[in-house]
Design an enzyme around this catalytic site. Structure first.
Site, PDB file in Angstrom:
ATOM      1  N   CYS A  40       9.569  -9.783   4.565  1.00  0.00           N
ATOM      2  CA  CYS A  40       8.677  -9.791   5.726  1.00  0.00           C
ATOM      3  C   CYS A  40       7.292 -10.287   5.303  1.00  0.00           C
ATOM      4  CB  CYS A  40       8.566  -8.376   6.314  1.00  0.00           C
ATOM      5  SG  CYS A  40       7.587  -8.313   7.836  1.00  0.00           S
ATOM      6  N   ASP A  42       4.634  -9.052   6.219  1.00  0.00           N
ATOM      7  CA  ASP A  42       3.753  -7.874   6.170  1.00  0.00           C
ATOM      8  C   ASP A  42       2.977  -7.827   4.843  1.00  0.00           C
ATOM      9  OD1 ASP A  42       2.878  -5.060   5.779  1.00  0.00           O
ATOM     10  OD2 ASP A  42       4.019  -4.703   7.618  1.00  0.00           O
ATOM     11  N   ARG A  44       1.779  -5.538   3.276  1.00  0.00           N
ATOM     12  CA  ARG A  44       2.037  -4.369   2.436  1.00  0.00           C
ATOM     13  C   ARG A  44       3.316  -4.496   1.607  1.00  0.00           C
ATOM     14  NH1 ARG A  44       1.757  -0.470   7.526  1.00  0.00           N
ATOM     15  NH2 ARG A  44       2.943  -2.279   8.259  1.00  0.00           N
ATOM     16  N   HIS A  96      11.737  -3.733   5.482  1.00  0.00           N
ATOM     17  CA  HIS A  96      10.969  -2.517   5.178  1.00  0.00           C
ATOM     18  C   HIS A  96      10.955  -1.606   6.388  1.00  0.00           C
ATOM     19  CE1 HIS A  96       7.146  -3.640   7.350  1.00  0.00           C
ATOM     20  NE2 HIS A  96       7.679  -4.825   7.239  1.00  0.00           N
ATOM     21  N   CYS A  99       8.699  -1.610  10.144  1.00  0.00           N
ATOM     22  CA  CYS A  99       8.383  -3.032  10.340  1.00  0.00           C
ATOM     23  C   CYS A  99       7.849  -3.260  11.759  1.00  0.00           C
ATOM     24  CB  CYS A  99       9.625  -3.886  10.103  1.00  0.00           C
ATOM     25  SG  CYS A  99       9.299  -5.660  10.248  1.00  0.00           S
TER      26      CYS A  99
END
Ligand code: CO
Length: 210
Positions: A40, A42, A44, A96, A99
């Site tokens: 992803c 993302d 993080r 994750h 999400c």
């Protein structure tokens, strides 16, 4: 401050050179990563940081909600290059928990173009989970994050690129993992594929969400 990024970069490059004087020279001439990471976008979930892999060790493709759209030229180009030119041995699809893409797919309101991107997750929720009245259930969303990783592993294994690689005996495995934002840990969803005939969509054997 953007200048902080350049300062940090200069210190990092100096530290790398002092521990391994030929590090950049070596990498500049050749990359031979063993892993392709499909994750992803993302911020993080940075592939290198959470796996401890160094520059040169993992080829990376990231998009919102780590999806494998079968007509995504970006992903297909990355996949073809990774398999046929770099010769990666492991392809990791990593989702994750928590999400935002998965959550957005389940919301009623319109977000924009991303709603089209996320459509496969909505389809998956309807066919696999039945979603009425459970759209804001965090356990359901985490389950959907796991289901989606499995579905993307399936999609990947059905691409002509991987089918051709396996048909000519290329040793490349596909794995489905999921990462916990809350504890920083990776979980193996145990849906590995090493050839086209490996079972598809078998039941979850991995640990629960964190
Ligand atoms: Co995400």
């Amino acid at each position: 401050m953007l200048s902080d990024l350049f300062d940090h970069n200069a210190r990092w490059a100096a530290a790398m050179r002092s521990s391994d004087p030929d590090f950049f020279e070596r990498l500049a001439t050749l990359q031979r990563p063993e892993y392709l990471w499909i994750g992803c976008s993302d911020s993080r979930v940075p592939a290198n940081v959470i796996t401890g892999l160094q520059p040169g060790e993992v080829f990376v493709h990231r998009n919102i909600a780590n999806l494998v759209h079968r007509s995504d030229l970006n992903l297909l180009s990355v996949l073809e290059f990774a398999v046929e030119t770099l010769g990666v041995r492991h392809i990791i699809v990593c989702g994750h928990y928590g999400c935002g893409g998965v959550r957005a797919a389940m919301e009623e309101q319109r977000h924009g173009v991303v709603d089209h991107w996320l459509q496969p997750i909505r389809d998956l929720a309807e066919t696999s989970l039945g979603t009425a009245g459970r759209r804001d259930d965090p356990d359901m969303l985490d389950r959907l994050c796991e289901l989606s990783v499995r579905a993307q592993v399936d999609n990947l294994c059905r691409t002509p690129i991987l089918r051709a690689a396996w048909a000519r005996g290329h040793d490349v495995a596909v794995h489905g993992w999921i990462y916990g934002l809350a504890d920083g840990l990776l979980r193996d969803l145990h849906c590995d594929r090493r050839q086209a005939s490996d079972s598809e969509g078998h039941p979850a054997a991995g640990p629960g969400h964190g």
